[in-house]
Design a protein around this motif. Structure first.
Motif, PDB file in Angstrom:
ATOM      1  N   LEU A   1      43.448  23.054  40.299  1.00  0.00           N
ATOM      2  CA  LEU A   1      42.192  22.863  41.002  1.00  0.00           C
ATOM      3  C   LEU A   1      41.294  24.036  40.620  1.00  0.00           C
ATOM      4  N   LEU A   2      40.198  23.750  39.937  1.00  0.00           N
ATOM      5  CA  LEU A   2      39.355  24.778  39.346  1.00  0.00           C
ATOM      6  C   LEU A   2      37.994  24.767  40.041  1.00  0.00           C
ATOM      7  N   VAL A   3      37.789  25.716  40.939  1.00  0.00           N
ATOM      8  CA  VAL A   3      36.622  25.713  41.817  1.00  0.00           C
ATOM      9  C   VAL A   3      35.587  26.730  41.341  1.00  0.00           C
ATOM     10  N   ALA A   4      34.374  26.254  41.095  1.00  0.00           N
ATOM     11  CA  ALA A   4      33.246  27.101  40.679  1.00  0.00           C
ATOM     12  C   ALA A   4      33.595  27.978  39.485  1.00  0.00           C
ATOM     13  N   PRO A   5      34.042  27.370  38.379  1.00  0.00           N
ATOM     14  CA  PRO A   5      34.327  28.201  37.197  1.00  0.00           C
ATOM     15  C   PRO A   5      33.063  28.940  36.753  1.00  0.00           C
ATOM     16  N   CYS A   6      33.238  30.153  36.277  1.00  0.00           N
ATOM     17  CA  CYS A   6      32.086  30.920  35.811  1.00  0.00           C
ATOM     18  C   CYS A   6      31.974  30.809  34.299  1.00  0.00           C
ATOM     19  N   ASP A   7      30.751  30.841  33.813  1.00  0.00           N
ATOM     20  CA  ASP A   7      30.492  30.900  32.382  1.00  0.00           C
ATOM     21  C   ASP A   7      30.542  32.368  31.973  1.00  0.00           C
ATOM     22  N   LEU A   8      31.360  32.700  30.983  1.00  0.00           N
ATOM     23  CA  LEU A   8      31.548  34.107  30.642  1.00  0.00           C
ATOM     24  C   LEU A   8      30.254  34.772  30.192  1.00  0.00           C
ATOM     25  N   GLU A   9      29.452  34.068  29.410  1.00  0.00           N
ATOM     26  CA  GLU A   9      28.201  34.662  28.940  1.00  0.00           C
ATOM     27  C   GLU A   9      27.280  35.005  30.108  1.00  0.00           C
ATOM     28  N   THR A  10      27.149  34.064  31.044  1.00  0.00           N
ATOM     29  CA  THR A  10      26.314  34.307  32.220  1.00  0.00           C
ATOM     30  C   THR A  10      26.883  35.429  33.081  1.00  0.00           C
ATOM     31  N   THR A  11      28.201  35.413  33.284  1.00  0.00           N
ATOM     32  CA  THR A  11      28.842  36.423  34.120  1.00  0.00           C
ATOM     33  C   THR A  11      28.700  37.807  33.521  1.00  0.00           C
ATOM     34  N   GLU A  12      28.797  37.898  32.203  1.00  0.00           N
ATOM     35  CA  GLU A  12      28.645  39.199  31.548  1.00  0.00           C
ATOM     36  C   GLU A  12      27.204  39.712  31.638  1.00  0.00           C
ATOM     37  N   GLU A  13      26.248  38.791  31.707  1.00  0.00           N
ATOM     38  CA  GLU A  13      24.853  39.202  31.910  1.00  0.00           C
ATOM     39  C   GLU A  13      24.653  39.730  33.327  1.00  0.00           C
ATOM     40  N   LEU A  14      25.319  39.101  34.299  1.00  0.00           N
ATOM     41  CA  LEU A  14      25.198  39.529  35.692  1.00  0.00           C
ATOM     42  C   LEU A  14      26.001  40.796  35.976  1.00  0.00           C
ATOM     43  N   HIS A  15      27.075  40.995  35.225  1.00  0.00           N
ATOM     44  CA  HIS A  15      27.953  42.161  35.422  1.00  0.00           C
ATOM     45  C   HIS A  15      28.225  42.803  34.058  1.00  0.00           C
ATOM     46  N   PRO A  16      27.226  43.449  33.456  1.00  0.00           N
ATOM     47  CA  PRO A  16      27.395  44.005  32.106  1.00  0.00           C
ATOM     48  C   PRO A  16      28.471  45.086  32.038  1.00  0.00           C
ATOM     49  N   CYS A  17      29.183  45.077  30.909  1.00  0.00           N
ATOM     50  CA  CYS A  17      30.198  46.108  30.609  1.00  0.00           C
ATOM     51  C   CYS A  17      31.326  46.141  31.629  1.00  0.00           C
ATOM     52  N   VAL A  18      31.628  44.991  32.244  1.00  0.00           N
ATOM     53  CA  VAL A  18      32.671  44.940  33.275  1.00  0.00           C
ATOM     54  C   VAL A  18      33.849  44.074  32.835  1.00  0.00           C
ATOM     55  N   ILE A  19      33.578  42.942  32.219  1.00  0.00           N
ATOM     56  CA  ILE A  19      34.607  41.938  31.943  1.00  0.00           C
ATOM     57  C   ILE A  19      35.021  41.959  30.475  1.00  0.00           C
ATOM     58  N   ASN A  20      36.316  41.974  30.225  1.00  0.00           N
ATOM     59  CA  ASN A  20      36.858  41.892  28.869  1.00  0.00           C
ATOM     60  C   ASN A  20      37.747  40.644  28.795  1.00  0.00           C
ATOM     61  N   PHE A  21      37.091  39.504  28.628  1.00  0.00           N
ATOM     62  CA  PHE A  21      37.818  38.232  28.660  1.00  0.00           C
ATOM     63  C   PHE A  21      37.656  37.422  27.376  1.00  0.00           C
ATOM     64  N   GLY A  22      37.028  38.010  26.376  1.00  0.00           N
ATOM     65  CA  GLY A  22      36.880  37.298  25.113  1.00  0.00           C
ATOM     66  C   GLY A  22      35.887  36.150  25.228  1.00  0.00           C
ATOM     67  N   ARG A  23      36.185  35.055  24.514  1.00  0.00           N
ATOM     68  CA  ARG A  23      35.297  33.901  24.481  1.00  0.00           C
ATOM     69  C   ARG A  23      35.700  32.869  25.530  1.00  0.00           C
TER      70      ARG A  23
END
Length: 206
Positions: free
Chosen positions: A94-116
């Motif tokens: 059950l996958l609730v409100a998945p985030c788009d990595l590109e958008t999330t990295e824009e909202l939280h720069p230099c925080v997430i290291n999750f690749g593509r």
């Protein structure tokens, strides 16, 4: 008399910064004794290799097949199991409100290291639950992501990021959706599907 600890059948995967106490995932773990939150070593600066390692340990510690209940970045974590050696242990997600990595990295720069962003079809039945006004993924991108993952999709309307801020504390409707996902008809529908996911649109490929 020794108390009997139930086997873990459901692993709960929070996203960035974890899920605070009033979040629906924490309520889920308290309401369902066969559920367990997969705790990460670092919730603030997520690293895919580290998070996958913690998930691997939790899956291997469970005695049988498990279901996943993920939110936000936890959905991306779950999707990274698509070609993983432990994918066969996952019965559904059950996958609730998945985030788009590109958008999330824009909202939280230099925080997430999750690749593509993972785009492979998931080898287990899955249900994506999304929102029309989620700041972490547009509806257009959500539809594409569900298609690539081979997931069914439910739109909750204007429900934000489906978290505490948008009014989602204890979320009993989620239990019903998870029950539907685990039902034989849903699993049969998934297994009979011969398509490797619907063809993505919007000029993008999986």
């Amino acid at each position: 008399m020794r108390s009997v600890v139930p086997d873990i059948e459901t692993l709960i995967l929070p996203g960035l910064n974890g899920s605070p106490e009033d979040h629906w995932q924490r309520h889920w773990a308290r309401d369902n004794t066969d559920s367990q939150i997969v705790e990460q070593d670092n919730w603030i600066c997520p690293d895919l290799d580290s998070w996958i390692g913690c998930l691997e340990s939790a899956i291997e510690a469970s005695p049988g097949g498990i279901g996943l209940v993920a939110h936000s970045l936890g959905c991306v974590l779950a999707a990274n199991l698509a070609n993983h050696r432990l994918a066969s242990r996952v019965r559904c997600a059950l996958l609730v409100a998945p985030c788009d990595l590109e958008t999330t990295e824009e909202l939280h720069p230099c925080v997430i290291n999750f690749g593509r962003m993972p785009r492979s079809r998931l080898p287990f039945p899955s249900l994506v639950v999304g929102s029309l006004n989620d700041p972490y993924m547009s509806m257009e991108r959500l539809r594409l992501t569900a298609r690539c993952w081979g997931s069914a999709l439910i739109d909750l309307g204007e429900a934000g990021h489906i978290n505490i801020a948008s009014g989602y504390g204890r979320w009993k409707a989620g239990y019903g959706l998870f029950g539907l996902l685990r039902s034989p008809p849903f699993s049969m529908m998934y297994s009979l599907s011969s398509e490797p996911g619907l063809r993505p649109g919007y000029g993008m490929t999986c």
